[in-house]
Design a protein around this motif. Structure first.
Motif, short mmCIF file in Angstrom:
data_model
loop_
_atom_site.label_atom_id
_atom_site.label_comp_id
_atom_site.label_asym_id
_atom_site.label_seq_id
_atom_site.Cartn_x
_atom_site.Cartn_y
_atom_site.Cartn_z
N ARG A 1 61.21 -69.99 -46.30
CA ARG A 1 60.91 -68.29 -46.21
C ARG A 1 59.74 -67.98 -47.19
O ARG A 1 58.72 -67.42 -47.16
CB ARG A 1 62.32 -67.76 -46.40
CG ARG A 1 62.34 -66.23 -45.70
CD ARG A 1 61.65 -65.02 -46.85
NE ARG A 1 62.71 -65.25 -47.93
CZ ARG A 1 62.39 -64.54 -48.95
NH1 ARG A 1 61.15 -63.79 -49.22
NH2 ARG A 1 63.21 -64.31 -49.94
N ASP A 2 60.39 -67.90 -48.42
CA ASP A 2 59.61 -67.38 -49.74
C ASP A 2 58.33 -68.54 -50.00
O ASP A 2 57.35 -67.86 -50.21
CB ASP A 2 60.48 -67.24 -50.91
CG ASP A 2 60.20 -65.94 -51.64
OD1 ASP A 2 59.26 -65.43 -51.25
OD2 ASP A 2 60.94 -65.60 -52.77
N LEU B 1 66.64 -63.83 -43.71
CA LEU B 1 66.57 -62.74 -44.63
C LEU B 1 66.50 -61.36 -43.42
O LEU B 1 66.10 -61.52 -42.43
CB LEU B 1 65.06 -62.71 -45.28
CG LEU B 1 64.88 -61.66 -46.45
CD1 LEU B 1 65.64 -61.86 -47.35
CD2 LEU B 1 63.46 -61.71 -46.83
N HIS C 1 71.17 -62.80 -45.22
CA HIS C 1 70.68 -62.43 -46.78
C HIS C 1 70.03 -61.05 -46.54
O HIS C 1 68.97 -60.78 -46.05
CB HIS C 1 69.66 -63.40 -47.24
CG HIS C 1 69.24 -63.22 -48.36
ND1 HIS C 1 67.97 -63.95 -48.93
CD2 HIS C 1 69.33 -62.11 -49.62
CE1 HIS C 1 67.47 -63.48 -50.20
NE2 HIS C 1 68.39 -62.62 -50.63
N PHE D 1 68.70 -57.52 -48.24
CA PHE D 1 67.95 -57.07 -49.71
C PHE D 1 67.41 -55.49 -49.72
O PHE D 1 67.08 -55.11 -48.31
CB PHE D 1 67.04 -57.98 -50.01
CG PHE D 1 65.53 -57.81 -49.24
CD1 PHE D 1 65.35 -58.36 -48.08
CD2 PHE D 1 64.53 -57.07 -49.80
CE1 PHE D 1 64.16 -58.18 -47.35
CE2 PHE D 1 63.30 -56.99 -49.24
CZ PHE D 1 63.16 -57.15 -47.86
N SER E 1 70.78 -59.11 -52.05
CA SER E 1 69.80 -59.17 -53.12
C SER E 1 69.33 -57.58 -53.49
O SER E 1 69.13 -56.85 -52.76
CB SER E 1 68.59 -59.75 -52.65
OG SER E 1 68.71 -60.95 -52.74
N GLU F 1 66.53 -56.28 -54.82
CA GLU F 1 64.93 -56.71 -55.28
C GLU F 1 64.57 -56.06 -56.54
O GLU F 1 64.76 -54.98 -56.72
CB GLU F 1 63.99 -56.35 -53.79
CG GLU F 1 62.77 -56.91 -53.93
CD GLU F 1 61.77 -56.43 -52.99
OE1 GLU F 1 62.10 -55.26 -52.27
OE2 GLU F 1 60.65 -56.92 -52.90
N ASP F 2 63.77 -56.80 -57.19
CA ASP F 2 63.02 -56.33 -58.54
C ASP F 2 64.28 -56.04 -59.56
O ASP F 2 64.21 -55.11 -60.30
CB ASP F 2 62.16 -55.15 -58.42
CG ASP F 2 60.99 -54.76 -59.17
OD1 ASP F 2 60.83 -55.99 -59.95
OD2 ASP F 2 60.69 -53.83 -59.69
N ASN G 1 72.57 -61.44 -55.39
CA ASN G 1 71.65 -62.40 -55.98
C ASN G 1 70.71 -61.27 -56.78
O ASN G 1 70.27 -60.28 -56.72
CB ASN G 1 70.57 -62.69 -54.73
CG ASN G 1 69.31 -63.51 -55.20
OD1 ASN G 1 69.29 -64.31 -56.29
ND2 ASN G 1 68.12 -63.25 -54.65
N PRO H 1 67.29 -60.98 -58.41
CA PRO H 1 65.71 -61.60 -58.34
C PRO H 1 64.94 -60.93 -59.48
O PRO H 1 64.93 -59.94 -59.75
CB PRO H 1 65.12 -61.02 -56.88
CG PRO H 1 66.23 -60.61 -56.21
CD PRO H 1 67.47 -59.99 -57.30
N THR I 1 61.64 -60.72 -59.13
CA THR I 1 60.45 -60.45 -57.97
C THR I 1 59.33 -60.86 -58.42
O THR I 1 58.37 -61.57 -57.65
CB THR I 1 60.83 -59.11 -57.26
OG1 THR I 1 62.15 -58.96 -56.86
CG2 THR I 1 59.83 -59.19 -56.11
N HIS J 1 67.01 -65.68 -58.77
CA HIS J 1 65.93 -65.98 -57.71
C HIS J 1 64.75 -65.58 -58.55
O HIS J 1 64.39 -64.37 -58.73
CB HIS J 1 66.07 -65.07 -56.46
CG HIS J 1 64.74 -65.22 -55.71
ND1 HIS J 1 65.05 -65.54 -54.47
CD2 HIS J 1 63.61 -64.67 -55.77
CE1 HIS J 1 63.79 -65.41 -53.73
NE2 HIS J 1 62.86 -64.85 -54.63
N HIS K 1 60.23 -65.76 -60.06
CA HIS K 1 59.12 -66.07 -59.52
C HIS K 1 58.38 -66.35 -60.84
O HIS K 1 58.78 -66.20 -62.09
CB HIS K 1 58.35 -64.82 -59.07
CG HIS K 1 58.74 -64.91 -57.48
ND1 HIS K 1 57.99 -65.32 -56.40
CD2 HIS K 1 59.80 -64.45 -56.81
CE1 HIS K 1 58.43 -65.24 -55.12
NE2 HIS K 1 59.82 -64.56 -55.44
O1 KIV Z 1 61.30 -62.05 -54.78
C1 KIV Z 1 62.14 -61.49 -54.29
O2 KIV Z 1 62.66 -60.37 -54.83
C2 KIV Z 1 62.78 -61.84 -52.70
C3 KIV Z 1 64.00 -61.21 -52.43
C4 KIV Z 1 63.92 -60.82 -50.91
C5 KIV Z 1 65.19 -61.90 -52.62
O3 KIV Z 1 62.21 -62.96 -52.27
#
Ligand code: KIV
Ligand code: ZN
Length: 522
Positions: free
Chosen positions: A19-20, A79, A103, A105, A145, A147-148, A173, A175, A177, A208, A210
């Motif tokens: 997915r990601d 997702l 999941h 978000f 989740s 997000e951010d 979760n 993240p 992001t 999660h 990046h």
């Molecule tokens: O990076 C992110 O925030 C995501 C979310 C959808 C979990 O991939």
């Protein structure tokens, strides 16, 4: 550094390669490719597989559905945003999974709420609670989740997380992001959330991250040290922009430094390298040579002092063994006298369970290679499978290369002549170019009438020695579709032509699939 050892000593691995990871430029995969990777992920021992974002495309929906039918031990999730349509589609996609999950978000940072969602804090809170409550009527396994999260207000996060736990979320979760967090800060955020969220001690906390600042692994480990018991990651760290947390790095850090973290994972570490190779083969994204754990140089000792030390005692410069991540050295598997049965068994050991037709095709290629090359290694066999089997499952190729002749010298313009079959008809043509590969690609484009654009091209020797196979990977783009092609051959110009042809055939498959879905649904 003092690390609190938490009672629950297993960290779940949530794999989001499909997915990601697939969101990384040029990494899009078709349904069959995703299923092949999902099978390997199950073998690797991941706890959760995020197969896609079911509502985002028919291909994603079909992939999550197929993976759900295929794998048995891991939980399969899709997702979904906090919208009814998303949730329904995700639930439909995972309904045949032995362990289905969803999941959900929504973004919680002021920046995202104001500029992207155009929603107030209360609206976001309501949407999150509504979505989790709605999903809970149909499914038990719900991950939520924010997000951010790393750029969100901590007390607002506590409020949202407390409410979604009440509504039925079992995994929360956090993240990072945008890859903005710094380890000590991210660790403190996790600790704050675990301590302040109502019901926070009864759920699994997940990280999660990046890799925009190169800190995804460090941030994930800081999260584990502060209570996270799930890490979301991808094989080879592929993903949006600079990528996601790399599975192999987190798993091996937890294993190698168990004295510090006191936790285990369910990962079969010997399956790390085969998984890494498979993802690279399928996506066409090469593994950097200095990539920790799986790069070609990860266990290579060059400096004399280091070599001397390692020869005397490996522990001097090796903190883990190559064997522990599944690098067995270039293993000689068989030669030209090996039979079909032995070949099939070796393929199974490498993670490929082929049907009879595919096995025969791969075996013929193996025989051809064994005639040219004295020694055939595991990597050679993987390359054959990637090229022969991952191409157009269930459909004959539209294009087939029959003959290639190139000319190049220091004072002549490089040229190429290609004979190929297009829909069963033989065609031949000739072209010049900036180099022989360019000339060869120009002829193929001329014959096929293709207008696609070559986005990326890379060549690598698969195994050592002068008779090593060259492995070419190329990325083509046509009308918004991006596909990668792979080709392996002892001659790199042939490998280049095969890679190009492989990508063109995949493009045909994608176009055909799009039309089929438009007519009949996935
Ligand atoms: O990076 C992110 O925030 C995501 C979310 C959808 C979990 O991939
Ligand atoms: Zn992400």
């Amino acid at each position: 550094m003092s690390v609190k050892i938490i009672e629950d000593n297993v960290v779940k691995i949530f794999d989001t390669t499909l997915r990601d990871g697939e969101q990384s430029p040029g990494a899009s995969m078709n349904v069959e490719e995703k299923v092949i990777i999902a099978r390997q992920l199950e073998k690797l021992g991941v706890d959760v597989i995020e197969g896609g974002f079911a509502v985002s495309s028919e291909g994603d929906f079909a992939a999550v559905k197929s993976i759900s039918k295929e794998v048995k031990r891991p939980t399969v999730v899709s997702l979904a945003r906090t919208q009814e349509g998303d949730i329904k589609r995700a639930l439909q996609a995972v309904e045949q999974a032995k362990h289905p999950g969803i999941h959900i978000f929504i973004a919680t940072s002021d920046i995202h709420m104001k500029h992207k969602l155009r929603m107030s804090r209360n609206e976001v809170l309501d949407a999150a609670v509504w979505a989790v409550g709605y999903a809970k009527k149909h499914i038990d396994y719900i991950e939520f989740s924010a997000e951010d999260a790393s750029r969100s207000d901590w007390d607002f996060l506590v409020q949202v997380f407390s409410e979604v736990v009440r509504a039925g979320a079992i995994t929360l979760n956090v993240p990072d992001t945008t890859g903005y967090a710094i380890p000590a800060e991210f660790g403190s955020l996790l600790r704050y959330l675990v301590d302040h969220t109502e019901g926070g001690k009864q759920v699994i906390w997940s990280a999660h991250c990046h890799n925009d600042l190169g800190l995804a692994t460090a941030n994930s480990l800081a999260a584990v040290a502060n209570g996270a018991r799930q890490v979301e990651c991808t094989i080879n760290g592929i993903g949006e922009r600079a990528g996601n947390t790399s599975l192999e790095e987190v798993v091996m850090a937890l294993k190698t430094r168990k004295n510090l973290f006191g936790v285990d994972t369910n990962i079969v570490s010997e399956q790390i390298y085969p998984s890494s190779r498979l993802v690279s083969q399928v996506t066409g994204i090469p593994i950097p040579i200095n990539k920790p754990i799986v790069g070609d140089n990860a266990f290579a000792h060059e400096a004399g002092i280091h070599q001397d030390g390692v020869l005397k005692q490996k522990l001097t410069y090796e903190i883990m063994t190559p064997e522990s991540v599944g690098i067995t050295g270039n293993r000689l598997v068989m030669g030209k006298h090996s039979g079909r049965h032995a070949f099939g068994e070796r393929l199974k050991e490498l993670g490929f369970n082929l049907n009879k037709v595919d096995l025969n095709r791969a075996f013929l290629r193996f025989k051809e290679l064994a005639d040219k090359k004295k020694e055939v290694y595991d990597e050679d066999i993987e390359a054959i499978v990637a090229e022969e089997i991952l191409r157009l499952p269930g459909r004959p190729d539209r294009y087939e290369l029959l003959y290639l002749n190139v000319n190049s010298s220091s004072n002549a313009i490089p040229s190429a002549t290609v004979r190929m079959r297009v829909d069963g008809q033989e065609c031949v043509d000739h072209s010049t170019g900036d180099g022989v590969v360019d000339a060869c690609y120009k002829v193929i484009a001329k014959i096929t009438g293709s207008r696609c654009h070559l986005v990326r091209y890379s060549v690598k020797a698969i195994t050592g020695g002068a008779d090593a196979q060259g492995e070419v990977s190329c990325l083509l783009e046509d009308a918004g579709l991006r596909v990668s092609g792979q080709g392996a051959h002892t001659d790199i110009i042939m490998a280049s032509a095969l890679a190009y042809m492989n990508a063109l055939n995949k493009l045909e498959y994608r176009k055909h699939y799009r039309q089929m879905v438009a007519k009949e649904g996935p």
